[in-house]
Design an enzyme around this catalytic site. Structure first.
Site: not given
Ligand code: PAF
Length: 277
Positions: A34, A37, A187
């Site tokens: 995402h 990162h 998550r």
């Protein structure tokens, strides 16, 4: 940008870059990338001539009850993000390349890896320290970049690299947040629409606690108030919200830098965050 699957290929690429005088950066990930990162990859690309991004969902940092089997995996999408962020090489090994038959060695960072997250997930930092030590030894980069979002993980990795004399500079990159303050995480996709609206309450609560501590409030009282706020917002359970020494993660002492670390459950998602005081 090339994708390689073996340690031998990784070493050969890095050796060629080194012969050409390049500075090498490493960004370890478990994929499901995402913008958080992407910011780590950009940070590496700003400081190193060549950046290796690793994609490896590391089984040893999951307990049998956790989401290893269902952890999101989408290599094609990850490769687009890595290309866009300036990565040069992707190391995406199979499990048997990393943990060969007969693998016996574990890396444990005592104290730092056993408090907070380590109390709730005793396997976790052993798995993380072991895989990161392996990746650092495999790639021997000049720098390696990790997100401050997993603040305790960053502390554990720094200590591990120092203790094992791994000559890589460990860089912590600032947490990337959604506009409402929620820390970006692979998550977060476990959140329902209703939970997604509640989710930023944890960052709001620990930010307010940090503000109160900065103005002189007792750290333990401020952390306890944050727990109540998070539960009132609709989280089901708080694993911990604690104000700790920013380096040792021990109980805070006056005059030392402090960090508030938090983990709480919202539906299927276990959200983790932290802020500086
Ligand atoms: O933060 C992560 O994604 C993982 O814990 C890491 C550092 C890549 C090790 O598997």
């Amino acid at each position: 940008m090339q994708v390689i699957r073996t340690i031998a290929d990784l070493r050969s690429h890095v050796a060629t870059w080194r012969r050409d005088g390049h500075r090498v950066g490493l960004v370890p990930t478990m994929g499901a990338l995402h913008p958080g990162h992407a910011s780590l990859i950009k940070r590496s690309a700003a400081d190193a001539d060549r950046t290796v991004v690793t994609i490896f969902v590391n089984p040893t940092q999951f307990s049998p009850q956790e989401d290893f089997a269902t952890y999101p995996r989408d290599e094609a999408r990850d490769l687009d993000i890595i290309t866009g962020a300036g990565g040069h090489l992707v190391f995406a090994p199979e499990i048997r390349e990393v943990y060969r038959d007969g693998h016996r060695t574990k890396v444990e960072v005592q104290s730092l890896g056993q408090t907070l997250e380590g109390e709730f997930r005793p396997h976790f930092f052993v798995g993380v320290a072991t895989i990161v030590a392996k990746l650092l030894i495999q790639a021997l980069p000049d720098i390696a970049v990790f997100g401050e979002k997993d603040y305790q993980q960053l502390c554990v990795i720094r200590q591990m690299a120092q203790d094992l004399d791994i000559p890589t500079e460990i860089i912590g990159a600032e947490t990337v947040r959604e506009p409402d303050g929620l820390a970006m995480s692979s998550r977060n996709r476990y959140l329902s629409n209703a939970e997604r609206i509640i989710a930023p309450a944890m960052h709001a609560a620990i930010s307010q606690a940090a503000g109160r501590i900065a103005k002189g409030a007792n750290p333990a009282t401020a952390a306890a108030e944050a727990v109540s706020e998070v539960l009132s917002a609709g989280f089901q359970r708080v694993d911990y919200i604690a104000a700790r020494d920013a380096e040792t993660l021990r109980e805070p002492a006056k005059g030392r830098p402090m960090r508030i670390l938090a983990t709480a459950w919202l539906g299927q998602a276990r959200l983790i965050d932290n802020v500086a005081v």
